[in-house]
Design a protein around this motif. Structure first.
Motif, PDB file in Angstrom:
ATOM      1  N   LEU A   1       0.813  -1.218   0.000  1.00  0.00           N
ATOM      2  CA  LEU A   1       0.000   0.000   0.000  1.00  0.00           C
ATOM      3  C   LEU A   1       0.848   1.270   0.000  1.00  0.00           C
ATOM      4  O   LEU A   1       0.665   2.173  -0.806  1.00  0.00           O
ATOM      5  CB  LEU A   1      -0.891  -0.030   1.230  1.00  0.00           C
ATOM      6  CG  LEU A   1      -1.910   1.065   1.253  1.00  0.00           C
ATOM      7  CD1 LEU A   1      -2.993   0.760   0.235  1.00  0.00           C
ATOM      8  CD2 LEU A   1      -2.505   1.212   2.622  1.00  0.00           C
TER       9      LEU A   1
ATOM     10  N   ARG B   1       0.032   2.827  -3.860  1.00  0.00           N
ATOM     11  CA  ARG B   1      -1.158   3.678  -3.866  1.00  0.00           C
ATOM     12  C   ARG B   1      -0.973   4.913  -2.989  1.00  0.00           C
ATOM     13  O   ARG B   1      -1.215   6.037  -3.422  1.00  0.00           O
ATOM     14  CB  ARG B   1      -2.365   2.865  -3.411  1.00  0.00           C
ATOM     15  CG  ARG B   1      -3.629   3.663  -3.453  1.00  0.00           C
ATOM     16  CD  ARG B   1      -4.837   2.812  -3.132  1.00  0.00           C
ATOM     17  NE  ARG B   1      -5.972   3.670  -2.951  1.00  0.00           N
ATOM     18  CZ  ARG B   1      -6.270   4.268  -1.792  1.00  0.00           C
ATOM     19  NH1 ARG B   1      -5.521   4.072  -0.726  1.00  0.00           N
ATOM     20  NH2 ARG B   1      -7.308   5.052  -1.711  1.00  0.00           N
TER      21      ARG B   1
ATOM     22  N   ARG C   1     -16.223   9.603  -3.016  1.00  0.00           N
ATOM     23  CA  ARG C   1     -16.810   8.268  -3.146  1.00  0.00           C
ATOM     24  C   ARG C   1     -18.329   8.341  -3.236  1.00  0.00           C
ATOM     25  O   ARG C   1     -19.018   8.382  -2.216  1.00  0.00           O
ATOM     26  CB  ARG C   1     -16.385   7.415  -1.941  1.00  0.00           C
ATOM     27  CG  ARG C   1     -14.884   7.320  -1.846  1.00  0.00           C
ATOM     28  CD  ARG C   1     -14.377   6.335  -0.828  1.00  0.00           C
ATOM     29  NE  ARG C   1     -13.020   5.957  -1.205  1.00  0.00           N
ATOM     30  CZ  ARG C   1     -12.329   4.993  -0.650  1.00  0.00           C
ATOM     31  NH1 ARG C   1     -12.846   4.281   0.319  1.00  0.00           N
ATOM     32  NH2 ARG C   1     -11.117   4.706  -1.074  1.00  0.00           N
TER      33      ARG C   1
ATOM     34  N   ARG D   1     -13.673  11.994   1.533  1.00  0.00           N
ATOM     35  CA  ARG D   1     -12.702  11.480   2.491  1.00  0.00           C
ATOM     36  C   ARG D   1     -11.436  12.326   2.463  1.00  0.00           C
ATOM     37  O   ARG D   1     -10.850  12.515   1.392  1.00  0.00           O
ATOM     38  CB  ARG D   1     -12.389  10.030   2.104  1.00  0.00           C
ATOM     39  CG  ARG D   1     -11.220   9.414   2.805  1.00  0.00           C
ATOM     40  CD  ARG D   1     -11.075   7.959   2.365  1.00  0.00           C
ATOM     41  NE  ARG D   1      -9.953   7.331   3.035  1.00  0.00           N
ATOM     42  CZ  ARG D   1      -9.506   6.109   2.783  1.00  0.00           C
ATOM     43  NH1 ARG D   1     -10.113   5.361   1.874  1.00  0.00           N
ATOM     44  NH2 ARG D   1      -8.480   5.602   3.424  1.00  0.00           N
TER      45      ARG D   1
ATOM     46  N   TYR E   1      -3.914   8.374   8.416  1.00  0.00           N
ATOM     47  CA  TYR E   1      -3.032   7.793   7.403  1.00  0.00           C
ATOM     48  C   TYR E   1      -1.763   8.630   7.209  1.00  0.00           C
ATOM     49  O   TYR E   1      -1.075   8.488   6.200  1.00  0.00           O
ATOM     50  CB  TYR E   1      -3.747   7.677   6.062  1.00  0.00           C
ATOM     51  CG  TYR E   1      -4.723   6.524   5.941  1.00  0.00           C
ATOM     52  CD1 TYR E   1      -5.751   6.358   6.849  1.00  0.00           C
ATOM     53  CD2 TYR E   1      -4.628   5.605   4.896  1.00  0.00           C
ATOM     54  CE1 TYR E   1      -6.659   5.320   6.736  1.00  0.00           C
ATOM     55  CE2 TYR E   1      -5.537   4.563   4.775  1.00  0.00           C
ATOM     56  CZ  TYR E   1      -6.554   4.427   5.688  1.00  0.00           C
ATOM     57  OH  TYR E   1      -7.455   3.399   5.562  1.00  0.00           O
TER      58      TYR E   1
END
Ligand code: IPM
Ligand code: MG
Length: 358
Positions: free
Chosen positions: A87, A91, A105, A131, A138
């Motif tokens: 990850l 990404r 989303r 988001r 994160y």
């Protein structure tokens, strides 16, 4: 005629299956939209590349992607390499490297698809979750010390910055303003987390007067899950932190029928860097290589990419073709209860684009 330069990064698992299908659908759209032009370049980065080279993408991967107008991304993750490596190596490296701070989303009940909510008419579920995509839980801050010892400590630190929160709020307000209902719900957990989350509340209140035409409300994330299930019609646009929105958007995808149909965009709204578009589902190793992955998430994603590139007519045509196929309910992939293969769904959407069923 503007040519859209698209970097295609299919990645792992079912990523290549659905992204190849998506590229086919985009090529088919060109038959009906003569002004539409693409230059696709494929990058075979991901876990196989990692096994060969020790990296998920080359060191200058972001530099290579920089010259593109958009990135069409599949999935990342494999059973035999730890997820945090795959990850962060691909990404998240792209999302963070290109400051794609707004992750958008949408969820809708497409025609012909029945979600698990009883008595929910299609027009009652039409949401967009925004988001925060660059910081929060994160941010990558934290560490582990005294590994393996009884006194080991593991820390994952959420980082919220005033500028980061303000820009995602403004983005979400702007999106809410562009939709008919103009309603924005801000989600936090500011009863229990009393620093960064309370700052979210404060900044929300500060930004709100800039958008007097948007109606707002606030929810705690736990209560938001029940509202999504019990009162879906009261929700329009939702803004939440990286982790909260990650969780809520899986719920939203399931409530709208399947993870297999949900799209997402990782936007750098100012256009300084390319934005990235990906289906929300992951690499799904359990069905990889079987040819049964639902490509609709990748198609809806492609429609979002077209919209982002200003190709509104093509985006609408693609969405209409998807809805024609779901509405007909003749070609239904396994995640939606049918037996259709990826290829059959793709053929059906291509036929619908060509107007074969008009
Ligand atoms: C998503 C996914 C990822 C995320 C995973 C693969 C880490 O769940 O895009 O929602 O949490 O960001
Ligand atoms: Mg997720």
């Amino acid at each position: 005629m503007a040519k859209h330069r698209i970097a295609v990064v299919p990645g792992d698992g079912i990523g290549p299956e659905v992204i190849d299908a998506g590229v086919r659908v985009l090529e088919t759209l060109r038959e009906r939209e003569p002004d539409l032009a693409f230059e696709f370049q494929r990058f075979d980065w991901g876990t196989d590349y990692y096994k060969r080279t020790g990296r998920m993408m080359p060191e200058d991967g972001c530099e290579q992607l920089r010259r593109f107008d958009a990135i069409y991304f599949g999935a990342v993750g494999a059973p035999d390499v730890p997820d945090h490596i795959t990850l962060w190596g691909l990404r998240l490296a792209i999302c963070q490297g290109f400051d794609q701070y707004a992750n958008v989303r949408p969820s809708r009940l497409l025609p012909g698809i029945r979600g698990p909510l009883r008595d929910c008419p299609p027009d009652k579920l039409d949401w967009v979750i925004v988001r925060e995509n660059s910081e929060g839980e994160y941010a990558g801050a934290g560490g582990r010390v005294h590994r393996g010892l009884p006194e080991e400590v593991g820390l994952d630190i959420s980082v919220f910055t005033r500028s980061g929160v303000k820009r995602i709020m403004r983005f979400a307000f702007g999106l809410a303003r562009s939709r008919p209902r103009k309603l924005l719900t801000m989600v936090t957990k500011s009863n229990a987390q009393r620093h960064g989350m309370v700052m979210w509340d404060d900044i929300f209140a500060e930004v709100k007067p800039e958008f007097p035409d948007v109606t707002t409300d606030k929810m705690l994330v736990d209560a938001m899950t029940t509202r999504m299930v019990l009162k879906p019609e009261t929700i329009d646009v939702v803004v939440a932190t990286n982790l909260h929105a990650d969780v809520l958007s899986d719920l939203a995808a399931a409530l709208s029928g399947s993870m297999g149909i949900a799209p997402t965009s990782n936007l750098n709204p100012e256009g300084v860097f390319p934005s990235m578009f990906e289906p929300i589902h992951g690499s799904a190793f359990d069905i990889t290589g079987k040819g049964i992955a639902n490509p609709i998430g990748a198609f809806w994603t492609a429609s979002m990419m077209l919209e982002h590139r200003g190709e509104t007519a093509a985006a609408k045509r693609l969405m209409a073709a998807i809805e024609r196929v779901t509405g007909d309910a003749k070609v239904v992939p396994p995640d939606l209860g049918g037996k259709a293969t990826t290829k059959q769904v793709t053929d059906a959407v291509c036929d619908a684009i060509r107007g074969a069923n008009d």
